[in-house]
Design a protein around this motif. Sequence first.
Motif, PDB file in Angstrom:
ATOM      1  N   ILE A   1     -45.347  25.151 117.279  1.00  0.00           N
ATOM      2  CA  ILE A   1     -45.055  23.967 118.082  1.00  0.00           C
ATOM      3  C   ILE A   1     -43.736  24.206 118.809  1.00  0.00           C
TER       4      ILE A   1
ATOM      5  N   HIS B   1     -53.428  26.649 125.069  1.00  0.00           N
ATOM      6  CA  HIS B   1     -53.179  25.396 124.345  1.00  0.00           C
ATOM      7  C   HIS B   1     -51.718  25.428 123.911  1.00  0.00           C
TER       8      HIS B   1
ATOM      9  N   GLU C   1     -48.396  22.789 122.115  1.00  0.00           N
ATOM     10  CA  GLU C   1     -47.978  21.499 121.569  1.00  0.00           C
ATOM     11  C   GLU C   1     -46.460  21.425 121.637  1.00  0.00           C
TER      12      GLU C   1
ATOM     13  N   GLN D   1     -43.091  19.063 120.869  1.00  0.00           N
ATOM     14  CA  GLN D   1     -42.668  17.950 120.015  1.00  0.00           C
ATOM     15  C   GLN D   1     -41.240  17.537 120.338  1.00  0.00           C
TER      16      GLN D   1
ATOM     17  N   CYS E   1     -51.884  16.798 129.922  1.00  0.00           N
ATOM     18  CA  CYS E   1     -51.380  16.566 128.572  1.00  0.00           C
ATOM     19  C   CYS E   1     -51.880  15.254 128.004  1.00  0.00           C
TER      20      CYS E   1
ATOM     21  N   LYS F   1     -45.588  13.938 120.319  1.00  0.00           N
ATOM     22  CA  LYS F   1     -46.152  15.262 120.531  1.00  0.00           C
ATOM     23  C   LYS F   1     -46.971  15.238 121.823  1.00  0.00           C
TER      24      LYS F   1
ATOM     25  N   ILE G   1     -49.651  17.216 123.773  1.00  0.00           N
ATOM     26  CA  ILE G   1     -50.653  18.271 123.601  1.00  0.00           C
ATOM     27  C   ILE G   1     -51.088  18.724 124.998  1.00  0.00           C
TER      28      ILE G   1
ATOM     29  N   ASP H   1     -53.340  21.154 127.505  1.00  0.00           N
ATOM     30  CA  ASP H   1     -54.573  21.942 127.609  1.00  0.00           C
ATOM     31  C   ASP H   1     -54.861  22.231 129.065  1.00  0.00           C
TER      32      ASP H   1
END
Lengths: 90, 90
Positions: free
Chosen positions: A3, A28, A30, A32, A62, A80, A82, A84
């Motif tokens: 992360i 991908h 992530e 934080q 996101c 968070k 995410i 993609d």
Amino acid sequence: MDIIKVSANSRTAAVAGAIAGVMREHRHAEVQAIGAGAVNQAVKALVLARGYLEADGIPIFCVPEFVDVEIDGKVRTAVKLIVDPAPETK
Amino acid sequence: MDIIKVSANSRTAAVAGAIAGVMREHRHAEVQAIGAGAVNQAVKALVLARGYLEADGIPIFCVPEFVDVEIDGKVRTAVKLIVDPAPETK
């Protein structure tokens, strides 16, 4: 896949580079962040990373979510993001 | 369709409700924030709105970008979060 942790003091360009690198390798990522300053840096980095990755033909989007993380024995709520690849049709 | 403008003092639940309402009606929303506190509120509102809209069968994602806006004669850089329905396959 690690992360990407962002603080209020993170440099946006460095975070953007990290996001772009992870996206190129893993498709991908992530990200934080805890606290307003960190969330702001994360979002700004995402704007920059989007520019880098579009140039590589990897448009991204996101999805934000909350996650509870334990820091020094205390539970805090992090945001968070995410990341993609966007669908082909976008 | 109006842009949803968020400040550092905006209540996340109110902004989330606005995002959800605009998404239900237009299947597209734009959220604008200037400054770390405002961006943080906008992202938190988006997390809440995502929950509301998933319950309605409208999964969403967002794409962040920078926009220059003029306020009191000065140009400032805002973060705009563009919200769209996620593709069916997600």
